[in-house]
Design an enzyme around this catalytic site. Structure first.
Site, PDB file in Angstrom:
ATOM      1  N   TYR A  88      16.546 -10.011  13.092  1.00  0.00           N
ATOM      2  CA  TYR A  88      16.164  -8.594  13.003  1.00  0.00           C
ATOM      3  C   TYR A  88      15.881  -8.209  11.551  1.00  0.00           C
ATOM      4  O   TYR A  88      14.833  -7.637  11.230  1.00  0.00           O
ATOM      5  CB  TYR A  88      17.291  -7.732  13.577  1.00  0.00           C
ATOM      6  CG  TYR A  88      17.032  -6.241  13.509  1.00  0.00           C
ATOM      7  CD1 TYR A  88      16.167  -5.625  14.406  1.00  0.00           C
ATOM      8  CD2 TYR A  88      17.659  -5.444  12.544  1.00  0.00           C
ATOM      9  CE1 TYR A  88      15.928  -4.260  14.356  1.00  0.00           C
ATOM     10  CE2 TYR A  88      17.431  -4.078  12.485  1.00  0.00           C
ATOM     11  CZ  TYR A  88      16.568  -3.486  13.398  1.00  0.00           C
ATOM     12  OH  TYR A  88      16.326  -2.135  13.332  1.00  0.00           O
ATOM     13  N   GLY A  97       7.181   4.874  22.106  1.00  0.00           N
ATOM     14  CA  GLY A  97       7.160   6.337  22.226  1.00  0.00           C
ATOM     15  C   GLY A  97       7.998   6.886  23.361  1.00  0.00           C
ATOM     16  O   GLY A  97       8.139   8.099  23.496  1.00  0.00           O
ATOM     17  N   SER A 124      11.245   6.543  23.825  1.00  0.00           N
ATOM     18  CA  SER A 124      12.680   6.711  23.553  1.00  0.00           C
ATOM     19  C   SER A 124      12.922   6.930  22.061  1.00  0.00           C
ATOM     20  O   SER A 124      12.069   6.609  21.221  1.00  0.00           O
ATOM     21  CB  SER A 124      13.403   5.432  24.025  1.00  0.00           C
ATOM     22  OG  SER A 124      14.767   5.457  23.699  1.00  0.00           O
ATOM     23  N   GLY A 125      14.096   7.457  21.750  1.00  0.00           N
ATOM     24  CA  GLY A 125      14.618   7.463  20.381  1.00  0.00           C
ATOM     25  C   GLY A 125      13.676   8.046  19.327  1.00  0.00           C
ATOM     26  O   GLY A 125      13.132   9.148  19.488  1.00  0.00           O
ATOM     27  N   ILE A 126      13.499   7.284  18.262  1.00  0.00           N
ATOM     28  CA  ILE A 126      12.724   7.745  17.106  1.00  0.00           C
ATOM     29  C   ILE A 126      11.255   7.969  17.493  1.00  0.00           C
ATOM     30  O   ILE A 126      10.620   8.943  17.069  1.00  0.00           O
ATOM     31  CB  ILE A 126      12.857   6.717  15.955  1.00  0.00           C
ATOM     32  CG1 ILE A 126      14.300   6.711  15.419  1.00  0.00           C
ATOM     33  CG2 ILE A 126      11.861   7.006  14.830  1.00  0.00           C
ATOM     34  CD1 ILE A 126      14.629   5.547  14.473  1.00  0.00           C
ATOM     35  N   GLY A 127      10.697   7.076  18.300  1.00  0.00           N
ATOM     36  CA  GLY A 127       9.292   7.206  18.709  1.00  0.00           C
ATOM     37  C   GLY A 127       9.058   8.469  19.513  1.00  0.00           C
ATOM     38  O   GLY A 127       8.088   9.197  19.272  1.00  0.00           O
ATOM     39  N   THR A 178       3.943   3.829  19.029  1.00  0.00           N
ATOM     40  CA  THR A 178       4.529   2.751  19.838  1.00  0.00           C
ATOM     41  C   THR A 178       6.047   2.930  19.925  1.00  0.00           C
ATOM     42  O   THR A 178       6.676   3.475  19.021  1.00  0.00           O
ATOM     43  CB  THR A 178       4.202   1.346  19.274  1.00  0.00           C
ATOM     44  OG1 THR A 178       4.943   1.133  18.068  1.00  0.00           O
ATOM     45  CG2 THR A 178       2.717   1.175  19.015  1.00  0.00           C
TER      46      THR A 178
HETATM   47  P1  NAD Z   1      14.967   2.822  21.233  1.00  0.00           P
HETATM   48  O1  NAD Z   1      15.434   1.626  21.979  1.00  0.00           O
HETATM   49  O2  NAD Z   1      15.507   4.160  21.616  1.00  0.00           O
HETATM   50  O3  NAD Z   1      13.362   2.899  21.275  1.00  0.00           O
HETATM   51  C1  NAD Z   1      12.564   1.764  21.141  1.00  0.00           C
HETATM   52  C2  NAD Z   1      11.428   1.815  22.155  1.00  0.00           C
HETATM   53  O4  NAD Z   1      10.613   0.654  21.962  1.00  0.00           O
HETATM   54  C3  NAD Z   1      11.920   1.776  23.605  1.00  0.00           C
HETATM   55  O5  NAD Z   1      11.331   2.831  24.350  1.00  0.00           O
HETATM   56  C4  NAD Z   1      11.461   0.419  24.103  1.00  0.00           C
HETATM   57  O6  NAD Z   1      11.146   0.396  25.499  1.00  0.00           O
HETATM   58  C5  NAD Z   1      10.252   0.164  23.233  1.00  0.00           C
HETATM   59  N1  NAD Z   1       9.915  -1.259  23.170  1.00  0.00           N
HETATM   60  C6  NAD Z   1      10.771  -2.313  23.047  1.00  0.00           C
HETATM   61  N2  NAD Z   1      10.102  -3.468  23.080  1.00  0.00           N
HETATM   62  C7  NAD Z   1       8.791  -3.151  23.226  1.00  0.00           C
HETATM   63  C8  NAD Z   1       7.604  -3.918  23.338  1.00  0.00           C
HETATM   64  N3  NAD Z   1       7.633  -5.261  23.349  1.00  0.00           N
HETATM   65  N4  NAD Z   1       6.426  -3.274  23.474  1.00  0.00           N
HETATM   66  C9  NAD Z   1       6.384  -1.915  23.512  1.00  0.00           C
HETATM   67  N5  NAD Z   1       7.467  -1.139  23.417  1.00  0.00           N
HETATM   68  C10 NAD Z   1       8.661  -1.750  23.279  1.00  0.00           C
HETATM   69  O7  NAD Z   1      15.286   2.525  19.710  1.00  0.00           O
HETATM   70  P2  NAD Z   1      14.943   3.308  18.337  1.00  0.00           P
HETATM   71  O8  NAD Z   1      16.214   3.315  17.574  1.00  0.00           O
HETATM   72  O9  NAD Z   1      14.228   4.576  18.572  1.00  0.00           O
HETATM   73  O10 NAD Z   1      13.993   2.213  17.660  1.00  0.00           O
HETATM   74  C11 NAD Z   1      12.743   2.515  17.093  1.00  0.00           C
HETATM   75  C12 NAD Z   1      12.576   1.720  15.814  1.00  0.00           C
HETATM   76  O11 NAD Z   1      13.546   2.159  14.875  1.00  0.00           O
HETATM   77  C13 NAD Z   1      12.771   0.211  15.953  1.00  0.00           C
HETATM   78  O12 NAD Z   1      11.737  -0.455  15.245  1.00  0.00           O
HETATM   79  C14 NAD Z   1      14.116  -0.030  15.300  1.00  0.00           C
HETATM   80  O13 NAD Z   1      14.220  -1.324  14.757  1.00  0.00           O
HETATM   81  C15 NAD Z   1      14.098   1.040  14.234  1.00  0.00           C
HETATM   82  N6  NAD Z   1      15.403   1.399  13.679  1.00  0.00           N
HETATM   83  C16 NAD Z   1      16.353   1.989  14.461  1.00  0.00           C
HETATM   84  C17 NAD Z   1      17.588   2.328  13.893  1.00  0.00           C
HETATM   85  C18 NAD Z   1      18.681   2.976  14.712  1.00  0.00           C
HETATM   86  O14 NAD Z   1      19.826   3.022  14.229  1.00  0.00           O
HETATM   87  N7  NAD Z   1      18.381   3.490  15.884  1.00  0.00           N
HETATM   88  C19 NAD Z   1      17.835   2.065  12.539  1.00  0.00           C
HETATM   89  C20 NAD Z   1      16.835   1.448  11.774  1.00  0.00           C
HETATM   90  C21 NAD Z   1      15.622   1.122  12.354  1.00  0.00           C
END
Ligand code: NAD
Length: 254
Positions: free
Chosen positions: A151, A13, A15-18, A11
């Protein structure tokens, strides 16, 4: 090729970490379904990793259930779940944070994690599997970031959720672990609305070199490598475990 013959569901997936985790799992042989609320981006991402792109909202039960039905019809099994979708939401003083802003962050980050795992369990129980959940340093080790109370509370609860479900699902051969990243440059800034946080709390001065490792911020690919380890048989004896991945940031800032 640790995931040859296996099916993974990621999930957030698009962008970013996913997305980095989806790429890594696919590189190691998995068939990967990507689920994201951004319909166009998830389609592109799925095309890139040669998987299935499913659009939907993790906070909506019917969207998540329908996505798993799609995976089962396409591939007939499920082995790995990465419950990762999340938003920063609104960061504001607690007396200014609106109730619907609180509810929205909790719905996506915490209810979303619950629904992602709940609807996966009947499929995972067939042969066992691995769940990895994305929490954060916030709410688990880092408390000095102003305004992000909603958060941080969802991220703290995800650790409890992982431990509770690891206990409950262990007898079915299902492992559940949780990762707590520090700052990772991704698209998450776009899901943040920050209001009036400048004067909140005691000022915290970041020392020169904000991480003991003195590296630049971590990358989504470094986080993906940890996800792949926890999802693989290499972590066969690891369950109910939070792993912080922050270059030691929270040894300096807490
Ligand atoms: P990101 O914004 O690049 O990716 C998050 C993805 O989740 C996006 O593609 C977005 O469209 C999707 N998304 C948002 N709401 C949604 C919903 N209701 N249903 C389905 N998809 C949804 O951010 P990321 O940094 O890759 O975040 C991924 C996880 O990592 C998150 O849970 C975030 O809290 C966690 N995280 C991120 C960081 C950081 O510094 N980037 C640090 C700690 C934790």
């Amino acid at each position: 090729m640790r995931f040859e013959g296996r099916v993974a569901f990621v999930t957030g997936g698009a962008s970013g970490i996913g997305l980095a985790a989806a790429r890594r799992l696919a590189d190691e042989g998995a068939r990967v379904a990507l689920f994201d609320v951004d319909a166009d981006a998830v389609k592109d991402a799925a095309g890139e990793v040669g998987g299935i792109g499913l659009s939907g909202d993790v906070s909506k039960s019917e969207d998540v259930a329908a996505a798993y039905r799609h995976v089962e019809e396409a591939w007939g099994r499920l082995d790995v779940v990465f419950a990762n979708a999340g938003v920063n939401g609104v960061w504001a003083p607690i007396d200014e944070l609106a109730e619907d802003e609180w509810d929205s962050t909790v719905a996506i980050n915490l209810r979303g994690t619950f629904l992602t795992v709940k609807h996966a369990v009947p499929l995972l129980k067939r042969q066992g599997g691995a769940v990895v959940i994305t929490s954060s340093v916030q709410g688990t080790r880092l408390f000095s970031m102003a305004g992000s109370t909603a958060y941080a509370c969802t991220k703290a609860a995800q650790v409890a959720f992982a431990q509770k479900t690891a206990y409950e699902l262990g007898e079915h051969g299902i492992r559940v672990n949780v990762i707590c990243p520090g700052y990772i440059p991704t698209g998450i800034g776009e899901s943040t609305e920050e209001r009036d946080t400048d004067d909140l709390g005691v000022p915290v001065e970041t020392p020169e070199g904000s991480r003991p490792l003195r590296t630049s911020p971590g990358t989504p690919e470094q986080v993906a490598a940890l996800v792949a380890f926890l999802a693989s048989d290499d972590a066969g004896h690891v369950t109910g475990t939070p792993v912080w991945i922050d270059g030691g940031e929270t040894l300096v800032l807490g």
